[in-house]
Design an enzyme around this catalytic site. Structure first.
Site, PDB file in Angstrom:
ATOM      1  N   PRO A   1       0.808  -1.223   0.000  1.00 24.24           N
ATOM      2  CG  PRO A   1      -0.901  -1.587   1.554  1.00 24.24           C
ATOM      3  CD  PRO A   1       0.378  -2.178   1.051  1.00 24.24           C
TER       4      PRO A   1
ATOM      5  CB  SER B   1       7.553   3.191  -8.414  1.00 22.73           C
ATOM      6  OG  SER B   1       6.360   3.420  -9.112  1.00 22.73           O
TER       7      SER B   1
ATOM      8  CB  ILE C   1      -1.515  -9.486  -5.365  1.00 24.43           C
ATOM      9  CG1 ILE C   1      -0.694  -8.600  -4.410  1.00 24.43           C
ATOM     10  CG2 ILE C   1      -0.692 -10.685  -5.851  1.00 24.43           C
ATOM     11  CD1 ILE C   1       0.482  -7.867  -5.020  1.00 24.43           C
ATOM     12  CB  THR C   2      -2.559 -10.099 -11.150  1.00 24.42           C
ATOM     13  OG1 THR C   2      -2.464  -8.693 -11.331  1.00 24.42           O
ATOM     14  CG2 THR C   2      -3.373 -10.693 -12.281  1.00 24.42           C
TER      15      THR C   2
ATOM     16  N   GLY D   1     -20.635   7.297 -30.714  1.00 22.75           N
ATOM     17  CA  GLY D   1     -21.359   6.991 -29.467  1.00 22.75           C
ATOM     18  C   GLY D   1     -21.307   5.523 -29.110  1.00 22.75           C
TER      19      GLY D   1
ATOM     20  CD  GLU E   1       4.286  -7.638 -15.080  1.00 23.98           C
ATOM     21  OE1 GLU E   1       5.413  -7.876 -15.536  1.00 23.98           O
ATOM     22  OE2 GLU E   1       3.352  -8.440 -15.126  1.00 23.98           O
TER      23      GLU E   1
ATOM     24  CB  THR F   1       4.754   3.879 -13.739  1.00 26.72           C
ATOM     25  OG1 THR F   1       6.041   4.377 -13.329  1.00 26.72           O
ATOM     26  CG2 THR F   1       3.943   3.464 -12.524  1.00 26.72           C
TER      27      THR F   1
HETATM   28  C1  LIG Z   1      -4.762  -4.109 -11.856  1.00 28.78           C
HETATM   29  C2  LIG Z   1      -3.403  -4.163 -11.236  1.00 28.78           C
HETATM   30  C3  LIG Z   1      -2.729  -5.370 -11.147  1.00 28.78           C
HETATM   31  C4  LIG Z   1      -1.477  -5.427 -10.518  1.00 28.78           C
HETATM   32  N1  LIG Z   1      -0.857  -6.638 -10.326  1.00 28.78           N
HETATM   33  C5  LIG Z   1       0.235  -6.705  -9.529  1.00 28.78           C
HETATM   34  C6  LIG Z   1       0.797  -7.972  -9.150  1.00 28.78           C
HETATM   35  O1  LIG Z   1       0.339  -9.026  -9.575  1.00 28.78           O
HETATM   36  N2  LIG Z   1       1.860  -7.983  -8.303  1.00 28.78           N
HETATM   37  C7  LIG Z   1       2.402  -6.835  -7.802  1.00 28.78           C
HETATM   38  O2  LIG Z   1       3.348  -6.921  -7.019  1.00 28.78           O
HETATM   39  N3  LIG Z   1       1.919  -5.620  -8.159  1.00 28.78           N
HETATM   40  C8  LIG Z   1       0.845  -5.528  -8.994  1.00 28.78           C
HETATM   41  N4  LIG Z   1       0.317  -4.305  -9.337  1.00 28.78           N
HETATM   42  C9  LIG Z   1       0.953  -3.099  -8.827  1.00 28.78           C
HETATM   43  C10 LIG Z   1       1.651  -2.242  -9.881  1.00 28.78           C
HETATM   44  O3  LIG Z   1       2.795  -2.889 -10.355  1.00 28.78           O
HETATM   45  C11 LIG Z   1       1.923  -0.882  -9.234  1.00 28.78           C
HETATM   46  O4  LIG Z   1       0.671  -0.225  -9.086  1.00 28.78           O
HETATM   47  C12 LIG Z   1       2.880  -0.043 -10.016  1.00 28.78           C
HETATM   48  O5  LIG Z   1       4.175  -0.604 -10.008  1.00 28.78           O
HETATM   49  C13 LIG Z   1       2.966   1.396  -9.481  1.00 28.78           C
HETATM   50  O6  LIG Z   1       3.149   1.411  -8.112  1.00 28.78           O
HETATM   51  P1  LIG Z   1       2.201   2.324  -7.192  1.00 28.78           P
HETATM   52  O7  LIG Z   1       0.805   2.044  -7.587  1.00 28.78           O
HETATM   53  O8  LIG Z   1       2.588   2.128  -5.795  1.00 28.78           O
HETATM   54  O9  LIG Z   1       2.535   3.812  -7.646  1.00 28.78           O
HETATM   55  P2  LIG Z   1       3.682   4.737  -7.017  1.00 28.78           P
HETATM   56  O10 LIG Z   1       4.967   4.003  -6.993  1.00 28.78           O
HETATM   57  O11 LIG Z   1       3.183   5.339  -5.755  1.00 28.78           O
HETATM   58  O12 LIG Z   1       3.776   5.877  -8.127  1.00 28.78           O
HETATM   59  C14 LIG Z   1       2.796   6.916  -8.235  1.00 28.78           C
HETATM   60  C15 LIG Z   1       3.226   7.802  -9.414  1.00 28.78           C
HETATM   61  O13 LIG Z   1       4.489   8.419  -9.144  1.00 28.78           O
HETATM   62  C16 LIG Z   1       5.399   8.117 -10.187  1.00 28.78           C
HETATM   63  N5  LIG Z   1       6.739   8.023  -9.639  1.00 28.78           N
HETATM   64  C17 LIG Z   1       7.152   7.273  -8.582  1.00 28.78           C
HETATM   65  N6  LIG Z   1       8.471   7.428  -8.394  1.00 28.78           N
HETATM   66  C18 LIG Z   1       8.910   8.291  -9.355  1.00 28.78           C
HETATM   67  C19 LIG Z   1      10.178   8.835  -9.703  1.00 28.78           C
HETATM   68  N7  LIG Z   1      11.296   8.532  -9.014  1.00 28.78           N
HETATM   69  N8  LIG Z   1      10.261   9.680 -10.760  1.00 28.78           N
HETATM   70  C20 LIG Z   1       9.129   9.992 -11.466  1.00 28.78           C
HETATM   71  N9  LIG Z   1       7.912   9.504 -11.195  1.00 28.78           N
HETATM   72  C21 LIG Z   1       7.807   8.649 -10.160  1.00 28.78           C
HETATM   73  C22 LIG Z   1       4.908   6.797 -10.772  1.00 28.78           C
HETATM   74  O14 LIG Z   1       5.411   6.593 -12.088  1.00 28.78           O
HETATM   75  C23 LIG Z   1       3.407   7.009 -10.716  1.00 28.78           C
HETATM   76  O15 LIG Z   1       3.000   7.777 -11.810  1.00 28.78           O
HETATM   77  C24 LIG Z   1      -0.887  -4.229 -10.011  1.00 28.78           C
HETATM   78  C25 LIG Z   1      -1.565  -3.003 -10.152  1.00 28.78           C
HETATM   79  C26 LIG Z   1      -2.809  -2.973 -10.727  1.00 28.78           C
HETATM   80  C27 LIG Z   1      -3.524  -1.642 -10.789  1.00 28.78           C
END
Ligand SMILES: Cc1cc2nc3c(=O)[nH]c(=O)nc-3n(C[C@H](O)[C@H](O)[C@H](O)COP(=O)(O)OP(=O)(O)OC[C@H]3O[C@@H](n4cnc5c(N)ncnc54)[C@H](O)[C@@H]3O)c2cc1C
Length: 386
Positions: free
Chosen positions: A128, A132, A159-160, A345, A368, A370
């Site tokens: 949570p 990244s 987690i998928t 539409g 996987e 951003t």
């Molecule tokens: C539907 C779904 C399925 C998923 N499945 C899995 C899974 O199976 N296993 C798993 O482990 N995870 C899973 N994820 C998690 C996914 O990999 C993360 O949501 C993703 O890596 C981004 O992490 P965060 O959501 O914490 O965003 P954050 O890391 O909080 O980032 C928020 C924003 O800030 C930006 N940001 C962060 N740091 C920097 C930086 N240094 N410079 C510039 N920009 C930055 C990011 O690019 C993003 O735009 C899943 C997510 C979703 C939505």
């Protein structure tokens, strides 16, 4: 584009294309609307051997590689992304860590069922408080030497494949100690579904991928045997970086499929839909839009296949995987937006596949790694370390 594929891969592409068209396309819209996991389709994919594509035959796999996996993912995602991500996460995140880092006993225990699609695996990295910055893991695992068990505490999110009726295990990353200079030692540990203290929340309500399973997981004094450690203690961070590098190629193939699916649907619709007394596709504005969409899907395909070929050849592929993931996810979003526009539409109505593609495209720029993370990786590979 098939000219440089082996006869085997061409056959695989045709088989999955037919399956997606004949079996998935007629049914998936209803699963999606009901936010329901498509067990019946996943079972069929298991029978076809798709979950075993890149694994050796001795563990029940098909003896293929990442190129084969990418080809299957692309064809599935041309029709539907929920099904494709179920396969991607099952293979790249669920089974691949066990194949790459598991002991012989772990491989024998899990891979045959994972390859058959009878059991799904998941990979719990994101928490949570951060995805990244995966090194900031807060989940902990302490070795209780009196019982020789890991005791795990923490929460994972998004987690998928982690809460389906056929989920068998989640590999979680956890801090198992500190280095002399205070840095966390992160390890990967296999937690079988149903282990006491391991709670799986209800599925999230998502914008897209509605027929795919995504959950929050919590671990409260969860005990698993010491031998559930995957790979070496303290090597979890390096392991998942490699797993994610490979996974990006798979996500890129999936994104390419979505981008191509938008072209398929747009060509069909542009021929059928009439406005001002002629098909909308007779207008150059529509033709040019579709031509640009085709160009983007084609280039995305070149990018993921290049990265996959490098991986298969044992060459460095980190930068190419990041380029492919960044480019293909960008053009998937572009094509989904343009395909929706071409449908007018009707493109906003969920019964049209492009509406589903639009909703499914955005996550490709997030999951996987951003798009910002891909840019960081590319810049680092160019020697621009911060
Ligand atoms: C539907 C779904 C399925 C998923 N499945 C899995 C899974 O199976 N296993 C798993 O482990 N995870 C899973 N994820 C998690 C996914 O990999 C993360 O949501 C993703 O890596 C981004 O992490 P965060 O959501 O914490 O965003 P954050 O890391 O909080 O980032 C928020 C924003 O800030 C930006 N940001 C962060 N740091 C920097 C930086 N240094 N410079 C510039 N920009 C930055 C990011 O690019 C993003 O735009 C899943 C997510 C979703 C939505």
């Amino acid at each position: 584009m098939d000219h440089n594929l082996s006869a085997e891969l061409r056959e695989l592409r045709r088989t999955v294309e037919e399956f997606a068209h004949d079996v998935i396309a007629p049914k998936i819209g209803e699963y999606y609307e009901r936010h329901e996991f498509p067990y019946e389709i996943v079972r069929e994919m298991g029978r076809m051997g798709l979950f075993g594509l890149p694994f050796p035959e001795e563990y029940g796999g098909m003896g293929g590689d990442y190129l084969a996996l990418g080809i299957a993912l692309e064809e599935l995602a041309r029709v539907d992304s929920s099904v494709a991500i179920t396969l991607e996460a099952g293979v790249s995140l669920g089974a691949m860590p066990i194949h790459c880092y598991g002991t012989e006993a772990q491989k024998r225990e899990w891979l045959p069922r994972l390859c058959a699609g009878e059991v799904l695996g998941a990979f719990g990295l994101t928490e949570p408080d951060g995805g990244s910055d995966a090194g900031a893991t807060r989940t902990t695992a302490r070795l209780d030497e009196s019982t020789n068990e890991w005791v795990i505490n923490g929460t994972k999110c998004f987690i998928t494949n982690s809460g389906t009726d056929i989920t068998g295990l989640v590999t979680v990353t956890a801090v198992t100690g500190r280095t002399a200079d205070g840095k966390p030692r992160i390890s990967s540990i296999i937690v079988p579904s149903g282990t006491p203290g391991f709670t799986v929340a209800a599925p999230y309500s998502k914008v897209g991928w509605n027929a795919s399973d995504t959950r929050e997981l919590s671990f409260s004094d969860v005990r698993v045997p010491a031998e559930n450690l995957l790979g070496k203690e303290g090597r979890g961070y390096a392991q998942f970086l490699r797993i994610l590098d490979e996974g990006r190629i798979a996500i890129s193939a999936l994104a390419t499929g979505l981008a191509q699916g938008c072209v398929d649907e747009s060509v069909r619709y542009a021929k059928e839909r009439h406005a001002f007394g002629r098909p909308i596709g007779a207008n150059q504005a529509i033709q040019f839009k579709i031509a640009d969409m085709e160009m983007k899907a084609h280039t995305a395909r070149l990018a993921w296949r290049d990265a996959a070929s490098r991986l298969v050849a044992g060459e460095p592929f980190k930068k190419e995987a990041a380029l492919a993931k960044l480019y293909s996810s960008t053009v998937a979003v572009d094509n989904a937006r343009d395909a929706t526009q071409i449908h007018g539409g009707y493109g906003f109505m969920n019964e049209y596949p492009v509406a589903r593609m639009w909703r499914d495209s955005k996550i490709l720029e997030i999951g996987e790694g951003t798009s910002e993370v891909q840019r960081m990786l590319i810049a680092r590979e160019l020697g621009l370390a911060s």
